[in-house]
Structure formats: C-alpha cells, structure tokens
Scaffold this motif. Structure first.
Motif, mmCIF file in Angstrom:
data_model
loop_
_atom_site.group_PDB
_atom_site.id
_atom_site.type_symbol
_atom_site.label_atom_id
_atom_site.label_comp_id
_atom_site.label_asym_id
_atom_site.label_seq_id
_atom_site.Cartn_x
_atom_site.Cartn_y
_atom_site.Cartn_z
ATOM 1 N N ASP A 131 2.199 1.639 -3.385
ATOM 2 C CA ASP A 131 1.341 2.152 -4.415
ATOM 3 C C ASP A 131 1.091 3.940 -4.173
ATOM 4 O O ASP A 131 1.209 4.571 -5.334
ATOM 5 C CB ASP A 131 -0.111 1.439 -4.098
ATOM 6 C CG ASP A 131 -0.059 -0.014 -4.652
ATOM 7 O OD1 ASP A 131 0.998 -0.274 -5.399
ATOM 8 O OD2 ASP A 131 -0.663 -0.657 -4.273
ATOM 9 N N LYS A 132 0.953 3.972 -2.735
ATOM 10 C CA LYS A 132 0.605 5.500 -2.716
ATOM 11 C C LYS A 132 1.808 6.509 -2.827
ATOM 12 O O LYS A 132 1.496 7.443 -3.431
ATOM 13 C CB LYS A 132 0.377 5.541 -1.060
ATOM 14 C CG LYS A 132 -0.094 7.190 -0.603
ATOM 15 C CD LYS A 132 -0.520 7.238 0.693
ATOM 16 C CE LYS A 132 -1.076 8.576 1.125
ATOM 17 N NZ LYS A 132 -1.587 8.402 2.484
ATOM 18 N N LYS A 134 0.865 -1.079 0.048
ATOM 19 C CA LYS A 134 -0.071 0.054 0.032
ATOM 20 C C LYS A 134 1.087 1.353 0.105
ATOM 21 O O LYS A 134 0.440 2.319 -0.670
ATOM 22 C CB LYS A 134 -0.889 0.039 1.035
ATOM 23 C CG LYS A 134 -2.138 -0.860 1.139
ATOM 24 C CD LYS A 134 -2.805 -1.194 2.335
ATOM 25 C CE LYS A 134 -3.748 -2.237 2.319
ATOM 26 N NZ LYS A 134 -4.654 -2.430 3.687
#
Length: 224
Positions: free
Chosen positions: A116-117, A113
């Motif tokens: 991705d961010k 995550k």
C-alpha cells in the motif's frame, strides 16, 4: 541441444525433455536461477546468455548485489525464494518482482502495508509446509484457506503455491499434494502457478505440474 556446452543449456535441455514426456509446452515453465551466495561474476555468464529470471534467499544480499547488475540488464526479474522477516517486507516489496515465501498472517499484514505504501503490488506464492517441517517455514496445510483469505483482504496478488519437500524422501507425493491444494483452493481457471522443484528434483516437479522451478547448484555449482 544434445550436447550442451554450458550448465544453463544442460538444464534447459532437461526441462525440455521433461516437458516432452509430460506433454507440456516448455514455454509454460519459468526457470529461476538461484544465485544466492554467488558473486556477480558467476551470474554474468547467464545474463550474457540471455537468462533474465533469478532468485535470492536474503533481502540484504540481493540489495548489495543486484542494483548494478539490473542497471546493465533492466529486464531482469528478481524472485525472493527464502524466508522473509516481517521487518524486511518494505525492502522486499521495493526490490523483488515476486515473493515465494508468504507463509503466516503477520507477514500478510506487513506485506499488505508495504505494498500500500509503495503503491506496488508484488505477486506472492504462498509457501505450504507440505512435509510438516516448521523449521523450514511454510503455512500448515490446515491453515491455508485462512491465510489465502487474509491475503485477498490485504489485496496481495497470490500467484500460486510453493513448497520445499523434506530432504532424502521421494518428493513426488509432496509435489502432488501441492498440486491438489492449488486445485482445491485456487481459481477455477487453473491460473495459479506451482513453485516447486530444485536442482535434484525439478524434472519430477515438472511431471507433476510445476510452473516455476528453482535451480541453483545445477547452474552455478556447489557453494563454498
């Protein structure tokens, strides 16, 4: 370099000798200078000598110490070699160029995550608990295939495997096990790295296939 003047030169000489015995090219080896708990003043001589790959154990310490050093030396590569808490995943992705302690599904999720961010893929070594010592962290050997599958699904680039053998036991069998696990679970082209070997055993690790050695005390002396 038969009479090295500095600890860095001595370690480089020993790496070259171990590579010669193992019939390996020293260029295959990455020396990670483990600068945890050492101040910037202790790091600067290595930077002045041209060394550019360093390792830290804790995200917060690295955040405090490295930004000004990296402003002056932008080519520095910073590796996280200590256990990573999931709530520090975003900070680690922002700061480090490589993470050596991916060891559990919750961290796979947090790092995926965070990458991705940040739109940044940080190579990770999967730490394996080769000595069955849960207190050190590391994925149990039997759970390695599932963890690797989860990392692939999260689009985390796996650089290879990492281990920390038990203290005061001959490390060679543990290094050999990590090498076998890499061959059994890694890509067919053998491109995975092996992060293994520290100040007391990096020559043995090189003989058994290490690509990244994590050396602190032999470069910086004992910590306070």
């Amino acid at each position: 370099m038969e009479n090295p003047d500095t600890p860095l030169e001595h370690v480089q000489m020993m790496i070259a000798k171990a590579c010669k015995v193992a019939r390996r090219n020293p260029g295959e080896l990455t020396l990670i200078a483990i600068s945890k708990m050492h101040p910037a003043a202790a790091i600067e001589p290595l930077l002045a000598a041209g060394h550019r790959v360093f390792g830290e154990n804790r995200v917060q310490e690295a955040q405090e110490k490295w930004p000004p050093l990296r402003e002056e030396h932008p080519a520095v590569q910073l590796h996280l070699v200590g256990r990573l808490q999931s709530n520090k995943a975003a900070d680690a992705v922002a700061l480090f160029d490589c993470i050596h302690s991916l060891d559990r599904p919750s961290l796979v999720s947090a790092l995926g995550k965070a990458m991705d961010k940040a739109d940044r893929r940080v190579p990770c070594f999967v730490q394996v608990d080769v000595g069955e010592e849960p207190q050190k962290g590391g994925c149990p050997v039997g759970e390695l295939p599932a963890l690797l599958s989860a990392a692939r699904k999260a689009d985390i680039p796996v650089a290879g495997l990492m281990c920390i053998p038990p203290l005061e036991i001959e490390p060679a069998p543990f290094f050999a096990l990590l090498d076998k696990l890499a061959r059994d679970n890694g890509p067919d082209d053998g491109s995975w790295g092996l992060s293994m070997g520290m100040s007391g055993d990096y020559e043995t690790a090189i003989m058994l296939g290490a690509t990244h050695v994590r050396v602190g005390t032999a470069l910086f002396g004992k910590r306070d």
